[in-house]
Design a protein around this motif. Structure first.
Motif, PDB file in Angstrom:
ATOM      1  N   TYR B  61      39.398   0.666  -7.688  1.00 12.46           N
ATOM      2  CA  TYR B  61      39.429   1.537  -7.031  1.00 12.46           C
ATOM      3  C   TYR B  61      39.725   2.846  -7.718  1.00 12.46           C
ATOM      4  CZ  TYR B  61      39.829  -1.633  -3.040  1.00 12.46           C
ATOM      5  OH  TYR B  61      39.562  -2.856  -2.284  1.00 12.46           O
ATOM      6  N   GLY B  62      40.254   2.544  -8.977  1.00 15.06           N
ATOM      7  CA  GLY B  62      40.787   3.598  -9.884  1.00 15.06           C
ATOM      8  C   GLY B  62      42.294   4.039  -9.350  1.00 15.06           C
ATOM      9  N   LEU B  63      42.927   3.142  -8.575  1.00 14.93           N
ATOM     10  CA  LEU B  63      44.323   3.352  -8.414  1.00 14.93           C
ATOM     11  C   LEU B  63      45.150   2.616  -9.332  1.00 14.93           C
ATOM     12  CD1 LEU B  63      43.924   3.177  -4.377  1.00 14.93           C
ATOM     13  CD2 LEU B  63      44.691   5.132  -5.924  1.00 14.93           C
ATOM     14  N   GLN B  69      43.421  -4.331 -17.773  1.00 14.05           N
ATOM     15  CA  GLN B  69      42.511  -5.027 -18.520  1.00 14.05           C
ATOM     16  C   GLN B  69      41.711  -6.233 -17.270  1.00 14.05           C
ATOM     17  OE1 GLN B  69      41.966  -5.459 -21.704  1.00 14.05           O
ATOM     18  NE2 GLN B  69      43.300  -3.976 -22.425  1.00 14.05           N
ATOM     19  N   ARG B  70      42.315  -6.118 -16.100  1.00 11.97           N
ATOM     20  CA  ARG B  70      41.888  -7.099 -15.084  1.00 11.97           C
ATOM     21  C   ARG B  70      40.422  -6.563 -14.615  1.00 11.97           C
ATOM     22  NH1 ARG B  70      47.023  -9.029 -11.622  1.00 11.97           N
ATOM     23  NH2 ARG B  70      48.154  -9.936 -13.311  1.00 11.97           N
ATOM     24  N   VAL B  71      40.248  -5.287 -14.718  1.00 10.43           N
ATOM     25  CA  VAL B  71      39.142  -4.744 -13.886  1.00 10.43           C
ATOM     26  C   VAL B  71      37.674  -4.947 -14.816  1.00 10.43           C
ATOM     27  CG1 VAL B  71      37.798  -2.855 -13.038  1.00 10.43           C
ATOM     28  CG2 VAL B  71      40.405  -3.191 -12.755  1.00 10.43           C
ATOM     29  N   PRO B  72      36.603  -5.578 -14.009  1.00 11.87           N
ATOM     30  CA  PRO B  72      36.657  -6.012 -12.702  1.00 11.87           C
ATOM     31  C   PRO B  72      36.883  -7.459 -12.611  1.00 11.87           C
ATOM     32  CG  PRO B  72      34.515  -5.999 -13.828  1.00 11.87           C
ATOM     33  CD  PRO B  72      35.309  -5.546 -14.805  1.00 11.87           C
ATOM     34  N   LEU B  73      37.155  -8.022 -13.574  1.00 14.07           N
ATOM     35  CA  LEU B  73      37.144  -9.555 -13.570  1.00 14.07           C
ATOM     36  C   LEU B  73      38.119 -10.088 -12.307  1.00 14.07           C
ATOM     37  CD1 LEU B  73      36.037 -12.456 -14.660  1.00 14.07           C
ATOM     38  CD2 LEU B  73      37.886 -12.269 -16.352  1.00 14.07           C
ATOM     39  N   LEU B 228      42.001   6.469 -14.187  1.00 15.67           N
ATOM     40  CA  LEU B 228      43.427   6.256 -14.315  1.00 15.67           C
ATOM     41  C   LEU B 228      44.151   6.964 -15.515  1.00 15.67           C
ATOM     42  CD1 LEU B 228      43.383   2.316 -13.651  1.00 15.67           C
ATOM     43  CD2 LEU B 228      44.710   3.767 -12.469  1.00 15.67           C
ATOM     44  N   LEU B 229      43.283   7.237 -16.473  1.00 10.00           N
ATOM     45  CA  LEU B 229      43.859   8.152 -17.429  1.00 10.00           C
ATOM     46  C   LEU B 229      43.972   9.651 -17.193  1.00 10.00           C
ATOM     47  CD1 LEU B 229      41.951   6.762 -20.737  1.00 10.00           C
ATOM     48  CD2 LEU B 229      44.312   6.710 -20.286  1.00 10.00           C
ATOM     49  N   TRP B 230      42.989   9.873 -16.030  1.00 12.67           N
ATOM     50  CA  TRP B 230      43.101  11.451 -15.622  1.00 12.67           C
ATOM     51  C   TRP B 230      44.121  11.553 -14.678  1.00 12.67           C
ATOM     52  CZ3 TRP B 230      41.209  11.888 -10.263  1.00 12.67           C
ATOM     53  CH2 TRP B 230      41.254  13.442  -9.934  1.00 12.67           C
ATOM     54  N   ALA B 231      44.478  10.210 -14.104  1.00 12.45           N
ATOM     55  CA  ALA B 231      45.613  10.436 -13.015  1.00 12.45           C
ATOM     56  C   ALA B 231      46.977  10.344 -13.614  1.00 12.45           C
ATOM     57  CB  ALA B 231      45.526   9.280 -12.215  1.00 12.45           C
ATOM     58  N   PRO B 617      37.974   9.268  -5.920  1.00 13.82           N
ATOM     59  CA  PRO B 617      37.287   8.486  -7.230  1.00 13.82           C
ATOM     60  C   PRO B 617      36.845   7.190  -6.794  1.00 13.82           C
ATOM     61  CG  PRO B 617      39.317   9.879  -7.806  1.00 13.82           C
ATOM     62  CD  PRO B 617      38.995   9.674  -6.336  1.00 13.82           C
ATOM     63  N   ALA B 618      37.415   6.617  -5.711  1.00 14.91           N
ATOM     64  CA  ALA B 618      37.211   5.342  -5.506  1.00 14.91           C
ATOM     65  C   ALA B 618      35.680   4.962  -4.948  1.00 14.91           C
ATOM     66  CB  ALA B 618      37.957   4.820  -4.528  1.00 14.91           C
ATOM     67  N   ILE B 619      35.317   6.301  -4.234  1.00 14.46           N
ATOM     68  CA  ILE B 619      33.812   6.248  -3.695  1.00 14.46           C
ATOM     69  C   ILE B 619      32.967   6.233  -4.893  1.00 14.46           C
ATOM     70  CG2 ILE B 619      32.109   7.284  -2.293  1.00 14.46           C
ATOM     71  CD1 ILE B 619      34.536   6.379  -0.729  1.00 14.46           C
TER      72      ILE B 619
END
Lengths: 183, 654
Positions: B61-63, B69-73, B228-231, B617-619
């Protein structure tokens, strides 16, 4: 601050004797595990009003009195003077670290050393590095403490791999050496 | 236009073995590797973190809390975990990946071989072993780099396609998507392979569309990472991840899959054996590469694969070479260069080519020798052809059974389960101690592992994301800025001070102290009058903060309810000015468009009476994921319509 402890431990280097890698002691109790690994657990001993931190997991080598062993280490300042001492304060030798802060030399176990485990310390500036030396009598005969001696290898893994490789190559030789069936 | 990458046009002699034998052997080897782990229990070893329930990572979700490294697996694994449990899905995943990788490499060597080069079953096994259960794969299994285990499974199947990206764009898209599912680890490898192939096969007019076909699927991990970098998520100290090539033996051992940045976790290919194996593999791969390029040319997919392999090796070496290393570190210290960190993973691009190429090289060398000395030709050819398998076994077999003990199963302490139940009954924010990202765990045979407490407990857990590469300052690599406040509180705890008042102010309800190495630093917890000891067992201590003021605190100090049905959605009835015990980040919106403020200590503060809060951002990420997946389905249909089979990335010509 915890993180500075870790930094100190990493910088401290190691002291190696007769093929064994030893951990370094520092004036800090480095306890924290980072992504780079865990520093050794340390304990502090006090003597003569001073406090020295000694790693708990110092490797031990076995020697006899008067034996000469190779020692080397790292983590000293380039060109620093390295002093190796017996645990009663006897200086076993003074050497100079090379331009990379490494040192390598020979020391002789005192001929009057008492039997048992002794701590040997290499000191260069603020860095102290340790090795335990288990001094045995000159000859050991008919020792039987009621337990079976450990007879085995401490590098079984590579040997298994080499063995598997040998089987494959041997099989290939056998296959290749067969006379092809005539049509 | 060449429809598909071509393989050996000369039909090989029909094998007496059934076509499924590589799969059967691959499954068997996968079972051997997971070996001791099959007896039940979880797995813990460095980044290998398996809890009874694997959560879908918030990164999808970008949270945060951190770059993942887990996204999206892990979203897929998380769903599987809900069905059969975390340990089972992970072990099945490992076995399937290793088997698929083995079968893929066994197939790759067959299709890569130039006309007239008979690699035989022995060569297929050699390529499969070196690639799928060799030092590189075993090391990554042992440290839990699941995304690279995924690469082991996928890369040999998609390499031919990535090496001819312009030939059939739907196939290229699917190949790139398969790699992108492996997250930054897989995606960067896929993009690198395709980029090198496009350079080797110059056709500037056709670069744009193939590049788009490769890059668009990467959005599944690029977008969450960018959010995530932006956040505010960060990365510290790339220096620690340099490829390790210590001593004279270290350099040649890299060719066999050595060089992992933590040498204590390197499996196989170490020491003298690793160096000799690396030299042999390197020389045979060189012979194979020369044969490939001379016979098929650089512009064939095999030729492009050769360039990809060499590029992989160069990138892996980049962080180990004294002068190049400095520049590489500067690059990887930047957020944009972060995906290139830990360059030894690029060894995958080398090995996926070198494993089959060494087999081809061995056949070529055998033929060369017997051409010059025909006597005992059969013996010489058989012996030389067996060398790749012998070398692969020498460096791999020692690590097969449980990867040097790293896959020994683990049972979480009973006290941990009791803590989880207590917190589930009375939810609230948790601080997990010891304050370490990678604690050393006694119940995992003293192995160091990523802190399992947040995943094990579930819910809102504040834990450290400081890898301790650098001393002093703020090195938390997470979006959740509450952790910086906890950094400070931990220092006070270690100094023997009470911190319950500050914990209450931070909205923390629970403090969990696992009695592991370093726990003695937190002795002040027991003496803190503001902490109620709820559970004290040998494994763990649980304290409740007496002055906790609820999951949302109004301006007048009153407690209000908060519900969070899914991570990017929050509902509350708290009034204007309330502070929520939720990790703050830019991107939270209240109602339709009103931004939610973030407090100085990293929590969300309402600016208007409650209602619904959502993370916009999740949307964007979810819509993008759906679009990428939809395009993938369309490509799949297009591919099937054209070639009749889905899994046919390479078809013999002529």
């Amino acid at each position: 601050m915890i993180r500075s402890k870790v930094k100190a431990a990493i910088l401290a280097g190691a002291f190696v004797a007769t093929g064994l890698t030893l951990v370094a002691g520092t004036p800090a109790s480095a306890q924290d595990c980072g992504y780079g690994g865990c520093p050794p657990i340390t304990t502090t001993t006090t003597s003569g009003g001073g406090s020295t931190t000694i790693p708990d997991d110092i490797p031990t080598i076995t020697v006899v009195r008067g034996e000469t062993i190779d020692v080397d280490g790292q983590g000293c300042a380039p060109g620093a003077e390295v002093t190796v001492t017996w645990d009663d304060g006897t200086v076993l030798g003074t050497f100079t670290a090379d331009e990379n802060g490494n040192f390598s030399t020979k020391i002789t176990i005192p001929s009057n050393a008492t039997l048992g485990v002794h701590l040997v310390t290499a000191t260069c500036g603020d860095v102290e590095q340790f090795i335990n030396v288990n001094v045995l009598a000159e000859t050991v005969n008919n020792v039987d403490d009621g337990t079976l001696a450990r007879t085995g290898s401490n590098n079984t893994g590579p040997l298994i791999g080499i063995g598997a490789a040998a089987v494959v190559l041997g099989g290939a030789f056998l296959y290749g050496a067969r006379r092809p069936r005539q049509a | 236009m060449s429809v598909l990458p071509t393989s050996n046009p000369t039909a090989p002699a029909r094998s007496r073995l059934p076509g499924w034998w590589p799969w059967a052997l691959g499954v068997m080897l996968g079972l051997v590797v997971v070996g001791p782990g099959l007896s039940g229990g979880s797995l813990l070893s460095l980044d290998l973190l398996v809890t009874p329930d694997i959560p879908v990572p918030n990164g999808v979700y970008g949270l945060g809390p951190a770059l993942s490294q887990r996204v999206p697996l892990f979203a897929i694994l998380g769903v599987g975990s809900a069905a059969v449990g975390g340990p089972v899905i992970t072990k099945v995943f490992l076995v399937v990946c290793l088997a698929t990788g083995f079968a893929g490499a066994a197939r790759l060597v067959r299709v890569m071989a130039p006309a007239g080069t008979e690699v035989g079953a022995l060569g297929q096994v050699a390529a499969g072993v070196l690639w799928a259960v060799g030092p590189y794969a075993l090391t990554r299994v042992g440290v839990g780099h699941i995304n690279l285990v995924w690469v082991v499974a996928v890369l040999p199947w998609v390499l031919p396609r990535l090496c001819r990206p312009a030939d059939h764009l739907p196939s290229t898209y699917l190949a790139a998507l398969a790699m992108a599912i492996g997250g930054p680890g897989g995606g960067t490898l896929g993009v690198t392979a395709a980029a090198v192939a496009l350079l080797v096969q110059p056709a500037p007019r056709r670069h744009l569309r193939p590049a788009a076909a490769v890059l668009i699927p990467q959005l599944v991990w690029v977008l969450p990472t960018a959010v995530l970098l932006w956040a505010g998520a960060g990365v510290t100290g790339a220096m620690g991840f340099s490829t390790r090539a210590d001593g004279v033996a270290g350099w040649p051992a890299l060719l066999a899959g050595n060089g992992f940045w933590r040498q204590d976790h390197q499996v196989g290919a170490t020491g003298f054996v690793g160096a000799v194996a690396g030299l042999i593999i390197g020389l045979l791969a060189l012979a194979g590469g020369i044969r490939i390029v001379r016979t098929l040319g650089w512009r064939s997919w095999q030729g492009a694969a050769t360039a990809v392999g060499v590029t992989g090796l160069v990138l892996a070496l980049a962080s180990a070479l004294p002068l190049v290393r400095d520049g590489y570190e500067v690059l990887t210290d930047l957020p944009i260069g972060a995906p290139l960190r830990e360059s030894q993973r690029f060894t995958a691009l080398w090995l996926v080519w070198a494993a089959p190429s060494a087999v081809i090289g061995a056949v070529s060398v055998g033929r060369w020798l017997t051409d010059r000395a025909p006597a005992r030709a059969r013996l010489v050819r058989a012996a030389v052809a067996a060398v790749p398998l012998a070398v692969a076994l020498a460096v791999s077999v020692p690590g097969w059974w449980g990867v040097d003990g790293r896959l020994e199963p683990v049972e979480y302490p009973a006290g941990w389960a009791a803590v989880r139940e207590t917190i589930a009954d009375r939810p609230g924010t948790v601080v997990a101690l010891p304050w370490l990202e990678y604690p050393q765990l006694s119940f995992a045979d003293g192995r160091q592992a990523f802190n399992p407490m947040p995943d094990f407990l579930g819910g809102d857990v504040i834990s450290s994301y400081d890898p301790l590469f650098e001393a002093g300052g703020d090195h938390q690599e997470q979006v959740d800025r509450r952790s910086v406040e906890v950094d400070r509180l931990v220092a006070e705890l270690e100094a023997g001070q009470a911190v319950s008042r500050q914990l209450a102010d931070l909205g923390v309800r629970w403090v969990v102290l696992a009695r592991e190495r370093g726990a003695e630093d937190y002795a002040a917890l027991a003496a803190d009058p503001g902490l109620d000891p709820v559970l004290t067992v040998p494994d763990v201590e649980l304290y409740e903060v007496r002055d906790w003021s609820g999951r949302a605190t109004g301006p007048d100090g009153t407690a209000h309810d908060v519900s969070r049905p899914i991570p990017p959605l929050i509902r509350t009835d708290a009034p204007d000015g309330s502070v929520l015990s939720v990790a703050g980040a830019p991107g939270w919106v209240q109602g339709w468009a009103r931004p939610v403020a973030v407090t100085g200590d990293g929590r969300l503060r309402l600016e208007g009476t409650g209602g619904t809060l959502w993370f916009w951002p999740a949307i964007v990420i979810l819509v993008t994921d759906l679009a990428v997946a939809g395009l993938g389905i369309r490509c799949l249909a297009s591919r099937r319509g054209r070639f009749g089979r889905i899994l046919a990335p390479v078809r013999p010509r002529g």
